[in-house]
Design an enzyme around this catalytic site. Structure first.
Site, PDB file in Angstrom:
ATOM      1  N   THR A 131      23.276  21.285  30.523  1.00 55.03           N
ATOM      2  CA  THR A 131      21.895  21.771  30.442  1.00 55.03           C
ATOM      3  C   THR A 131      21.764  23.154  29.809  1.00 55.03           C
ATOM      4  OG1 THR A 131      20.132  22.677  31.857  1.00 55.03           O
ATOM      5  CG2 THR A 131      22.255  22.402  32.891  1.00 55.03           C
ATOM      6  N   GLU A 133      20.035  25.343  30.941  1.00 59.80           N
ATOM      7  CA  GLU A 133      19.983  26.299  32.055  1.00 59.80           C
ATOM      8  C   GLU A 133      21.309  27.087  32.159  1.00 59.80           C
ATOM      9  OE1 GLU A 133      17.212  26.890  33.826  1.00 59.80           O
ATOM     10  OE2 GLU A 133      18.063  28.120  35.402  1.00 59.80           O
ATOM     11  N   TYR A 154      22.076  26.055  40.410  1.00 55.40           N
ATOM     12  CA  TYR A 154      22.074  24.829  39.593  1.00 55.40           C
ATOM     13  C   TYR A 154      22.823  25.067  38.277  1.00 55.40           C
ATOM     14  CZ  TYR A 154      20.219  21.374  36.276  1.00 55.40           C
ATOM     15  OH  TYR A 154      20.099  20.413  35.308  1.00 55.40           O
ATOM     16  N   LYS A 158      26.370  23.411  37.080  1.00 53.64           N
ATOM     17  CA  LYS A 158      26.441  22.627  35.833  1.00 53.64           C
ATOM     18  C   LYS A 158      27.479  23.211  34.868  1.00 53.64           C
ATOM     19  CE  LYS A 158      23.363  19.207  35.952  1.00 53.64           C
ATOM     20  NZ  LYS A 158      23.591  17.845  35.492  1.00 53.64           N
TER      21      LYS A 158
HETATM   22  P1  NAP Z   1      16.099  13.555  37.855  1.00 57.77           P
HETATM   23  O1  NAP Z   1      14.882  12.802  37.450  1.00 57.77           O
HETATM   24  O2  NAP Z   1      16.005  14.590  38.921  1.00 57.77           O
HETATM   25  O3  NAP Z   1      17.193  12.465  38.291  1.00 57.77           O
HETATM   26  C1  NAP Z   1      18.359  12.837  38.962  1.00 57.77           C
HETATM   27  C2  NAP Z   1      19.085  11.582  39.419  1.00 57.77           C
HETATM   28  O4  NAP Z   1      20.250  11.975  40.138  1.00 57.77           O
HETATM   29  C3  NAP Z   1      18.258  10.703  40.393  1.00 57.77           C
HETATM   30  O5  NAP Z   1      18.575   9.363  40.145  1.00 57.77           O
HETATM   31  C4  NAP Z   1      18.788  11.125  41.749  1.00 57.77           C
HETATM   32  O6  NAP Z   1      18.628  10.144  42.753  1.00 57.77           O
HETATM   33  C5  NAP Z   1      20.267  11.293  41.400  1.00 57.77           C
HETATM   34  N1  NAP Z   1      21.011  12.076  42.373  1.00 57.77           N
HETATM   35  C6  NAP Z   1      20.678  13.249  42.941  1.00 57.77           C
HETATM   36  N2  NAP Z   1      21.632  13.638  43.795  1.00 57.77           N
HETATM   37  C7  NAP Z   1      22.577  12.662  43.792  1.00 57.77           C
HETATM   38  C8  NAP Z   1      23.794  12.474  44.484  1.00 57.77           C
HETATM   39  N3  NAP Z   1      24.228  13.335  45.380  1.00 57.77           N
HETATM   40  N4  NAP Z   1      24.505  11.349  44.227  1.00 57.77           N
HETATM   41  C9  NAP Z   1      24.071  10.427  43.323  1.00 57.77           C
HETATM   42  N5  NAP Z   1      22.926  10.573  42.623  1.00 57.77           N
HETATM   43  C10 NAP Z   1      22.180  11.671  42.871  1.00 57.77           C
HETATM   44  O7  NAP Z   1      16.788  14.267  36.605  1.00 57.77           O
HETATM   45  P2  NAP Z   1      16.584  13.944  35.039  1.00 57.77           P
HETATM   46  O8  NAP Z   1      15.491  14.788  34.531  1.00 57.77           O
HETATM   47  O9  NAP Z   1      16.591  12.490  34.822  1.00 57.77           O
HETATM   48  O10 NAP Z   1      17.922  14.568  34.447  1.00 57.77           O
HETATM   49  C11 NAP Z   1      19.100  13.790  34.311  1.00 57.77           C
HETATM   50  C12 NAP Z   1      20.303  14.712  34.275  1.00 57.77           C
HETATM   51  O11 NAP Z   1      20.194  15.603  33.181  1.00 57.77           O
HETATM   52  C13 NAP Z   1      20.461  15.594  35.515  1.00 57.77           C
HETATM   53  O12 NAP Z   1      21.834  15.759  35.748  1.00 57.77           O
HETATM   54  C14 NAP Z   1      19.841  16.922  35.095  1.00 57.77           C
HETATM   55  O13 NAP Z   1      20.417  17.975  35.836  1.00 57.77           O
HETATM   56  C15 NAP Z   1      20.234  16.954  33.641  1.00 57.77           C
HETATM   57  N6  NAP Z   1      19.317  17.668  32.726  1.00 57.77           N
HETATM   58  C16 NAP Z   1      17.988  17.388  32.742  1.00 57.77           C
HETATM   59  C17 NAP Z   1      17.146  18.035  31.845  1.00 57.77           C
HETATM   60  C18 NAP Z   1      15.672  17.741  31.797  1.00 57.77           C
HETATM   61  O14 NAP Z   1      14.933  18.542  31.208  1.00 57.77           O
HETATM   62  N7  NAP Z   1      15.215  16.623  32.335  1.00 57.77           N
HETATM   63  C19 NAP Z   1      17.693  18.943  30.911  1.00 57.77           C
HETATM   64  C20 NAP Z   1      19.062  19.169  30.927  1.00 57.77           C
HETATM   65  C21 NAP Z   1      19.879  18.512  31.819  1.00 57.77           C
HETATM   66  P3  NAP Z   1      17.249  10.020  43.596  1.00 57.77           P
HETATM   67  O15 NAP Z   1      16.297   9.264  42.703  1.00 57.77           O
HETATM   68  O16 NAP Z   1      17.669   9.255  44.792  1.00 57.77           O
HETATM   69  O17 NAP Z   1      16.786  11.416  43.886  1.00 57.77           O
HETATM   70  O1  G4F Z   2       9.846  22.470  35.045  1.00 59.72           O
HETATM   71  P1  G4F Z   2      10.793  23.450  35.612  1.00 59.72           P
HETATM   72  O2  G4F Z   2      11.059  23.389  37.066  1.00 59.72           O
HETATM   73  O3  G4F Z   2      12.115  23.309  34.757  1.00 59.72           O
HETATM   74  P2  G4F Z   2      13.403  24.249  34.557  1.00 59.72           P
HETATM   75  O4  G4F Z   2      13.579  25.218  35.649  1.00 59.72           O
HETATM   76  O5  G4F Z   2      13.339  24.777  33.172  1.00 59.72           O
HETATM   77  O6  G4F Z   2      14.582  23.178  34.697  1.00 59.72           O
HETATM   78  C1  G4F Z   2      14.513  21.918  34.022  1.00 59.72           C
HETATM   79  O7  G4F Z   2      15.101  22.051  32.752  1.00 59.72           O
HETATM   80  C2  G4F Z   2      16.515  22.352  32.760  1.00 59.72           C
HETATM   81  C3  G4F Z   2      16.940  22.459  31.300  1.00 59.72           C
HETATM   82  O8  G4F Z   2      16.684  23.740  30.814  1.00 59.72           O
HETATM   83  C4  G4F Z   2      17.217  21.214  33.481  1.00 59.72           C
HETATM   84  F1  G4F Z   2      18.552  21.413  33.448  1.00 59.72           F
HETATM   85  C5  G4F Z   2      16.725  21.141  34.911  1.00 59.72           C
HETATM   86  O9  G4F Z   2      17.367  20.044  35.573  1.00 59.72           O
HETATM   87  C6  G4F Z   2      15.222  20.888  34.897  1.00 59.72           C
HETATM   88  O10 G4F Z   2      14.996  19.607  34.369  1.00 59.72           O
HETATM   89  O11 G4F Z   2      10.296  24.938  35.288  1.00 59.72           O
HETATM   90  C7  G4F Z   2       9.977  25.331  33.965  1.00 59.72           C
HETATM   91  C8  G4F Z   2       9.386  26.742  34.002  1.00 59.72           C
HETATM   92  C9  G4F Z   2      10.214  27.735  34.822  1.00 59.72           C
HETATM   93  O12 G4F Z   2      10.269  28.946  34.133  1.00 59.72           O
HETATM   94  C10 G4F Z   2       9.419  27.922  36.106  1.00 59.72           C
HETATM   95  O13 G4F Z   2       9.569  29.192  36.728  1.00 59.72           O
HETATM   96  O14 G4F Z   2       8.104  26.678  34.639  1.00 59.72           O
HETATM   97  C11 G4F Z   2       8.001  27.746  35.573  1.00 59.72           C
HETATM   98  N1  G4F Z   2       7.019  27.376  36.597  1.00 59.72           N
HETATM   99  C12 G4F Z   2       5.851  28.036  36.820  1.00 59.72           C
HETATM  100  N2  G4F Z   2       5.201  27.470  37.836  1.00 59.72           N
HETATM  101  C13 G4F Z   2       7.112  26.366  37.465  1.00 59.72           C
HETATM  102  C14 G4F Z   2       5.961  26.425  38.264  1.00 59.72           C
HETATM  103  N3  G4F Z   2       8.056  25.414  37.652  1.00 59.72           N
HETATM  104  C15 G4F Z   2       7.852  24.493  38.642  1.00 59.72           C
HETATM  105  N4  G4F Z   2       8.768  23.518  38.829  1.00 59.72           N
HETATM  106  N5  G4F Z   2       6.747  24.534  39.451  1.00 59.72           N
HETATM  107  C16 G4F Z   2       5.777  25.478  39.311  1.00 59.72           C
HETATM  108  O15 G4F Z   2       4.789  25.495  40.055  1.00 59.72           O
END
Ligand code: NAP
Ligand code: G4F
Length: 347
Positions: A131, A133, A154, A158
């Protein structure tokens, strides 16, 4: 023979989209789901109904359970493993740092070690969901060579996974790749992430079910892309002839404030801002008394990543990957989807 994929995190946003993509490509897909006291398969129920136990198989499991992971890998012997499982919420990782490290860092090691111990190092291709992050508050723009400086439990967990993936690649010759993905969103995004929280809020305001949205830091900037484009990138990373580490991003960055303005634009409301810090509000430009966005300090993080902007040059050159869905188009799609869902909901 169909190729077999095993997906950790199959019930999540990316897991559900990747499952659809791999089934279209004629894979047999195995997914690991966690035991939960309420249903957690909402994103994949339609797929299971159609394909369940023919081309799509679900297994109970958890990234914190090494024996379970070993048994699954030894039994399924997949061609490809996608580790998308994680406690993926940055703010929550400050409240549950040990669990986050267990699942997001050691969980990856458990998978890699299970592959090695089963003698499958040369047979299974491994994808790690790394990520942006991990970069933390680094340079103005980030690529595969930018130094890492994670700002959250987190991001730190990662980063362990990123390096252990590289270690298994170099030590055991495993095809083990990192996709360093910037934020990606869409209709399946979890409701507590910023983008989805805003699009649900906008939909509810449009339908007169809510009066305003309460958020945290409006000034952070993110490189937001569409999850559909990104799962295609994950697939390409594992199909490339060599393993490696690839940034997937859009090369554009917007503030939380701009995301909100664009989302309200979809329901023809122009947001204006007044006040400072916790007293700042967003209001309807046509009615200064109609406050639509409020701030609450509970949504701020102990550490913030202020600016993310990725360069996807390497993925474009080597994988021929490029994001297709624009920021505005993605927001519109999400708002329309949430209006439809909110129309059907009793809440
Ligand atoms: P998500 O919607 O939060 O999905 C996470 C998945 O992991 C869910 O299926 C969750 O199960 C499962 N999980 C959580 N804890 C677990 C555990 N202990 N054992 C087995 N499974 C577990 O995340 P996503 O947005 O699809 O992201 C997919 C991956 O990419 C994650 O690793 C995230 O950190 C990474 N990532 C995401 C972004 C982004 O912007 N979306 C960017 C960079 C990297 P439940 O449904 O039961 O909770
Ligand atoms: O949507 P966010 O919670 O995403 P964040 O922290 O960027 O993390 C996501 O992206 C990562 C990749 O860069 C992934 F690895 C990670 O698993 C996840 O998918 O927050 C985005 C921004 C942050 O700066 C946060 O402080 O939005 C700001 N924010 C402002 N108000 C908020 C809120 N975020 C959340 N979740 N909720 C709020 O009310």
């Amino acid at each position: 023979m169909k190729k077999k994929a095993l997906i950790f995190g199959v019930t999540g946003q990316d897991g559900s989209l990747l499952t659809r993509l791999l089934l279209k490509k004629n894979y047999e897909v195995h997914g690991v789901k966690r035991r939960s006291s309420s249903f957690n398969t909402g994103r994949i129920d339609d797929i299971f109904k159609k394909e369940g136990n023919k081309t799509f198989f679900l297994h109970f499991g958890d990234l914190t359970d090494a024996l379970n992971i070993q048994a699954l890998i030894a039994k399924i012997k997949p061609n490809e493993i996608y580790n998308l499982g994680a406690q993926s919420h940055v703010k929550v990782s400050f409240d549950t740092p040990e669990y986050t490290a267990n699942a997001d860092a050691i969980g990856t090691l458990r998978i890699l070690e299970s592959i090695r111990a089963a003698g499958l190092s040369k047979k299974i291709k491994f994808y790690q969901a790394s990520t942006s992050e991990m970069f933390g508050n680094s340079k103005k723009s980030q690529n595969e060579n930018t130094p890492f400086h994670p700002e959250s439990p987190y991001g730190t967990a990662k980063l362990f996974s990123y390096w252990i993936t590289r270690n298994y690649r170099s030590a055991y010759g495993m095809f083990a790749s990192n996709g360093i993905l910037f934020n990606h969103e869409g209709e399946y995004r979890g409701e507590t992430f910023l983008t989805r929280k805003v699009t649900i809020g906008v939909a509810r305001i449009f339908l007169r079910k809510s009066k305003y949205i309460t958020l945290g830091n409006l000034n952070a900037k993110r490189d937001w892309g569409d999850a559909q484009d990104y799962v295609e990138g994950m697939y390409k990373i594992l199909q490339h002839k060599n393993s490696g580490d690839f940034v997937l991003a859009t090369g554009k960055t917007y503030s939380v404030r701009q995301f909100i303005e664009n989302a309200f634009d979809c329901i023809n409301i122009k947001i204006k801002w007044r006040g400072k810090g916790l007293n700042e509000v967003g209001y309807d430009s046509k009615n200064t008394k109609r406050v639509l966005v409020k701030i609450d300090k509970k949504y701020f993080r102990p550490n913030e990543v202020n600016h993310l902007l990725g360069s996807y040059r390497k993925a474009k050159k080597i994988l021929k990957w490029e994001p297709k869905i624009t920021f505005k188009k993605m927001i519109k799609k999400m708002v329309l989807n949430d209006i439809n869902l909110q129309k059907k909901s009793n809440l």
